[in-house]
Design an enzyme around this catalytic site. Structure first.
Site, PDB file in Angstrom:
ATOM      1  N   ARG A  59      45.706  55.139  18.573  1.00  0.00           N
ATOM      2  CA  ARG A  59      45.029  53.881  18.919  1.00  0.00           C
ATOM      3  C   ARG A  59      45.904  52.702  18.490  1.00  0.00           C
ATOM      4  NH1 ARG A  59      42.080  51.930  15.311  1.00  0.00           N
ATOM      5  NH2 ARG A  59      40.863  53.791  14.842  1.00  0.00           N
ATOM      6  N   TYR A 112      39.002  36.228  40.272  1.00  0.00           N
ATOM      7  CA  TYR A 112      38.430  37.567  40.424  1.00  0.00           C
ATOM      8  C   TYR A 112      36.992  37.564  39.879  1.00  0.00           C
ATOM      9  CZ  TYR A 112      37.418  42.403  39.275  1.00  0.00           C
ATOM     10  OH  TYR A 112      36.794  43.612  39.147  1.00  0.00           O
ATOM     11  N   ASP A 185      46.777  34.293  35.176  1.00  0.00           N
ATOM     12  CA  ASP A 185      46.603  35.665  35.645  1.00  0.00           C
ATOM     13  C   ASP A 185      47.585  35.845  36.798  1.00  0.00           C
ATOM     14  OD1 ASP A 185      45.820  37.977  36.995  1.00  0.00           O
ATOM     15  OD2 ASP A 185      43.742  37.789  36.353  1.00  0.00           O
ATOM     16  N   LYS A 210      47.125  47.008  39.603  1.00  0.00           N
ATOM     17  CA  LYS A 210      47.500  46.556  40.949  1.00  0.00           C
ATOM     18  C   LYS A 210      48.986  46.819  41.224  1.00  0.00           C
ATOM     19  CE  LYS A 210      43.267  45.075  40.548  1.00  0.00           C
ATOM     20  NZ  LYS A 210      42.152  45.963  40.829  1.00  0.00           N
TER      21      LYS A 210
HETATM   22  C1  LIG Z   1      43.347  38.872  39.609  1.00  0.00           C
HETATM   23  C2  LIG Z   1      42.676  39.956  38.814  1.00  0.00           C
HETATM   24  N1  LIG Z   1      42.618  39.857  37.476  1.00  0.00           N
HETATM   25  C3  LIG Z   1      42.024  40.805  36.719  1.00  0.00           C
HETATM   26  C4  LIG Z   1      41.420  41.906  37.296  1.00  0.00           C
HETATM   27  C5  LIG Z   1      40.743  42.921  36.426  1.00  0.00           C
HETATM   28  O1  LIG Z   1      41.551  44.039  36.298  1.00  0.00           O
HETATM   29  P1  LIG Z   1      41.010  45.536  36.056  1.00  0.00           P
HETATM   30  O2  LIG Z   1      40.219  45.932  37.274  1.00  0.00           O
HETATM   31  O3  LIG Z   1      42.254  46.327  35.841  1.00  0.00           O
HETATM   32  O4  LIG Z   1      40.136  45.474  34.832  1.00  0.00           O
HETATM   33  C6  LIG Z   1      41.462  42.059  38.683  1.00  0.00           C
HETATM   34  C7  LIG Z   1      40.839  43.225  39.331  1.00  0.00           C
HETATM   35  O5  LIG Z   1      40.710  43.290  40.537  1.00  0.00           O
HETATM   36  C8  LIG Z   1      42.099  41.048  39.468  1.00  0.00           C
HETATM   37  O6  LIG Z   1      42.166  41.128  40.804  1.00  0.00           O
END
Ligand SMILES: Cc1ncc(COP(=O)(O)O)c(C=O)c1O
Length: 395
Positions: A59, A112, A185, A210
């Site tokens: 961990r 998101y 992000d 992604k």
């Molecule tokens: C722009 C963006 N940030 C964060 C996330 C969250 O990521 P995760 O699904 O890996 O938790 C996503 C998920 O689609 C996303 O598109």
């Protein structure tokens, strides 16, 4: 600690080279060229406290995870990267480690849905203030900062799902003048196309699920930054709360990141071709195409300056005939798979209002009901265009 000792030699090399070599020292015991999956929860100690290279418990520290962290930090040109079990786990730990009740966050008006849900349903009840602003409008951001103290401005650029473009450098200049930090992000652009830390952002977050993983087979996230104090706060909470990726997840991310440069450039080429075709369709079929690579996109000039080597693989379109027609198109594609997520080699289609962004319904972040989001994969773009053409028959 990092297991990479080749950092100095790699420092001068291009990002594509660092993606393949940084943190990827041959295994010291066998010489294995590929970082092994250290599928172990714990490590033998040579006498109490006699740790071998600092390893005690997975961990807290694991060689496969360390390898990915070193690789990602190097590709980003950052001092530190910490990987997590998901993108939302990375966002959660960054925020819980650095904000407290009474602090405020200024959020872009297109993000998101899961990020909005985490902020509005978890952090707001905890006592954190949340305001939403048109983040593409630097004057509006400045006015908001004049009125209130904010710990963070939260930027997605390109944003999910509307592909809005924010000028990172301009936003960071305004934010820093007010003592506010900027988080970007960078999931949609990936470190291949955009370097928010170089443009003045304080922290970068990723859903590595992604483009970085890139094959729709792993869920992961990361926090990337240069500030040692914040890094230590995040690392402390990561260990204290435990949202770490497994060694196998880390290995999949390492493998994905090695080919990120090639993939993202091709995703971008394919998406531009598909977006141009979509834009050529009559307005009775397609009301609007959202792709920052199109000159018609309001953020095109900023994107052309801020993104390097392409505009990414994500496109959104508004179907002129409305919600039901959009749903029929999403159900009629044969190469695009109807599924949430993005950034994999296979093309995906989804309806944000009913799927990834259902949690923003009824808020200022609500997305158009006739919107479809495309994650353009690595198939031949002419096959993708032919698939959309036949799916539009369902309108
Ligand atoms: C722009 C963006 N940030 C964060 C996330 C969250 O990521 P995760 O699904 O890996 O938790 C996503 C998920 O689609 C996303 O598109």
């Amino acid at each position: 600690m990092t297991i990479s000792t080749n950092a100095a030699a790699l420092a001068a090399s291009a990002s594509a080279t660092r993606a393949i070599h940084a943190g990827q020292e041959p295994d010291p015991t066998t010489g294995a060229v590929v970082t092994p999956i250290y599928m172990t929860s714990t490590f033998k100690q040579d006498g109490v406290g006699g740790l071998r290279h600092g390893y005690d418990y997975s961990r807290s520290i694991n060689p496969t995870r360390n390898s990915f962290d070193a690789q990602l930090a190097s590709v980003e040109g950052a001092k530190y990267a910490l990987s997590f079990a998901s993108g939302l786990a990375a966002i959660d730990v960054l925020l819980r480690a650095t904000v407290k009740p009474g602090d405020n966050i200024l959020l872009g008006n297109d993000v998101y849905g899961g990020t909005y849900r985490l902020l509005s349903k978890v952090f707001v009840p905890w006592g954190v203030g949340l305001d939403v602003v048109d983040i593409t409008d630097t004057a509006a951001v400045s006015a908001a900062l004049d009125g209130k103290d904010y710990a963070y401005i939260w930027v997605e650029t390109p944003s999910n799902p509307l592909l809005n473009i924010t000028d990172i450098a301009a936003t960071a200049a305004v934010a820093h003048a007010h003592g506010t930090k900027v988080v970007v992000d960078n999931t949609f652009a990936s470190p291949v196309l955009q370097h928010p830390l170089d443009d003045g952002a304080d922290v970068v977050v990723y859903s590595t699920t992604k483009y970085i993983g890139g094959h729709s087979d792993v869920v992961g996230g990361a926090v990337v930054l240069n500030d040692e104090e914040v890094r230590d706060q995040v690392a402390f909470l990561q260990n204290a709360a435990g949202a770490v990726p497994s060694p196998f997840d880390s290995w999949l991310e390492i493998r994905g990141l090695k080919t990120l440069d090639l993939r993202v450039r091709q995703h971008s080429r394919n998406a531009l071709e598909v977006a141009q075709w979509l834009e050529s369709l009559p307005s009775e079929v397609i009301e609007r195409v959202w792709y920052p690579g199109l000159e018609s996109h309001p953020g095109h000039e900023i994107a052309a300056r801020q993104m390097h080597g392409g505009f990414g693989g994500m496109i959104s379109v508004e179907i002129a005939a409305g919600f039901e027609a959009a749903k029929r198109v999403a159900g009629a594609t044969q190469i695009f798979t109807l599924a949430e997520s993005l950034g994999g080699v296979e093309s995906l289609i989804e309806h944000p209002g009913a799927m990834t962004h259902a949690s923003v319904a009824g808020t200022t972040l609500e997305v158009p009901a006739n919107l479809l989001r495309l994650s353009v994969g690595l198939e031949d773009p002419q096959d993708l265009i032919a698939d959309l053409k036949q799916a539009f028959q369902a309108i």
